[in-house]
Design a protein around this motif. Structure first.
Motif, PDB file in Angstrom:
ATOM      1  N   GLU A   1     -22.172   0.819  -3.577  1.00  0.00           N
ATOM      2  CA  GLU A   1     -21.763  -0.177  -2.578  1.00  0.00           C
ATOM      3  C   GLU A   1     -21.726   0.470  -1.199  1.00  0.00           C
ATOM      4  OE1 GLU A   1     -17.973  -1.637  -3.917  1.00  0.00           O
ATOM      5  OE2 GLU A   1     -18.831  -2.723  -5.615  1.00  0.00           O
TER       6      GLU A   1
ATOM      7  N   ASP B   1     -13.210  -1.659   2.220  1.00  0.00           N
ATOM      8  CA  ASP B   1     -14.568  -2.190   2.348  1.00  0.00           C
ATOM      9  C   ASP B   1     -14.783  -2.476   3.832  1.00  0.00           C
ATOM     10  OD1 ASP B   1     -14.887  -2.142  -0.417  1.00  0.00           O
ATOM     11  OD2 ASP B   1     -14.199  -4.213  -0.649  1.00  0.00           O
TER      12      ASP B   1
ATOM     13  N   TRP C   1     -20.616  -0.488   1.469  1.00  0.00           N
ATOM     14  CA  TRP C   1     -19.420  -0.845   2.237  1.00  0.00           C
ATOM     15  C   TRP C   1     -18.133  -0.203   1.724  1.00  0.00           C
ATOM     16  CZ3 TRP C   1     -22.354  -4.332  -0.669  1.00  0.00           C
ATOM     17  CH2 TRP C   1     -21.813  -4.679  -1.906  1.00  0.00           C
ATOM     18  N   HIS C   2     -18.163   0.493   0.596  1.00  0.00           N
ATOM     19  CA  HIS C   2     -16.960   0.919  -0.124  1.00  0.00           C
ATOM     20  C   HIS C   2     -16.675   2.406   0.102  1.00  0.00           C
ATOM     21  CE1 HIS C   2     -14.452   0.602  -3.987  1.00  0.00           C
ATOM     22  NE2 HIS C   2     -14.508   1.918  -3.771  1.00  0.00           N
TER      23      HIS C   2
END
Length: 265
Positions: free
Chosen positions: A233, A151, A235-236
């Motif tokens: 997501e 992340d 950030w993932h």
């Protein structure tokens, strides 16, 4: 992270060898995990699950030290991405790297305890906690436990230090304007990290302008180095091909114990 770079690398290898011997990957797993700082010390680290500023509101099981551990191929790919971003005046910042299965188990226990909503106002203000499993925010297993998922975000240089989170301080929704959210020095991505909201979907059409450009810069830079984004997501990211696509590890995140390589007590 405490201790020298070489000590961190040595510990990770030794700990993996001791604690993963029964795993299907066997001792070959030991040489494939490294401390990210041993490959690229310029990448900023703010490892959220070692402290209280996360959706659980407490240090998470298995995170004994703020140390980013990843598989060696993922670390090398991050170094290449970081080199490109540095030339543009940016840096990567990681929030989470390898995640032990015991940490995932902690998330599951927390999600089942519907009375604990300490951090709801920031991390899941629009979602009923009883829906976290059904809506896919919490699961029994995580790709992070395979060692090649991270992340992360982007920070504009020169980077300031993130101010300490004070437990009990007023919480602001992760979907609020950046000027109102917790100041974690990230460029504006439209939401904070670990925001349980559809606004966190990487290509959510409501995210436009500079926020969308920032997400695309992160995604474009990492995709070029072999990472695949989870669409839900921003950030993932997971490095492909993963060295251990079917193995979920559980050794703790920690550095040298008493100055000697080996698993901490």
């Amino acid at each position: 992270m405490t201790g020298s770079t070489s000590a961190s690398r040595t510990f990770v290898v030794a700990a993996a060898a001791v604690l993963l011997a029964p795993a299907a990957a066997g001792p070959t797993a030991a040489g494939e995990f490294v401390a990210l700082r041993s490959v690229d010390a310029t990448i900023i680290q703010e490892l959220r699950y070692t402290g209280r500023h996360n959706f659980v509101g407490a240090p998470v099981d298995g995170y004994r030290q703020p140390l980013c551990i990843v598989t060696r191929p993922a670390a090398r790919a991050l170094h290449r991405a970081q080199s490109k971003l540095l030339r543009q005046g940016y840096s990567l910042k990681v929030y989470d790297c390898y995640r032990p299965q015991r940490a995932v188990d902690h998330f599951v226990r927390w999600a089942k305890n519907l009375d604990d909503e300490t951090m709801k106002k920031e991390f899941y203000p629009q979602v009923d906690k009883s829906r976290l499993f059904a809506d896919g925010y919490i699961a029994q297993r995580s790709g992070h436990s395979r060692g090649s998922t991270l992340d992360l975000t982007i920070v504009k240089l020169p980077a300031l230090s993130t101010r300490p989170y004070v437990p009990g301080e007023p919480l602001v929704p992760c979907s609020a304007p950046q000027s109102e959210r917790f100041p974690d020095i990230s460029v504006d991505m439209g939401t904070g990290f670990d925001c349980f909201d559809t606004l966190s979907h990487t290509d959510d059409p409501r995210i436009q302008g500079g926020q969308r450009a920032n997400r695309q810069l992160l995604k474009r830079t990492l995709t070029a180095e072999g990472f695949v984004n989870l669409p839900e997501e921003w950030w993932h990211f997971t490095f492909r091909p993963e060295p251990f696509p079917d193995t979920y590890f559980d050794f703790p995140v920690a550095g040298p114990a008493n100055g000697r390589p080996g698993p901490p007590p």
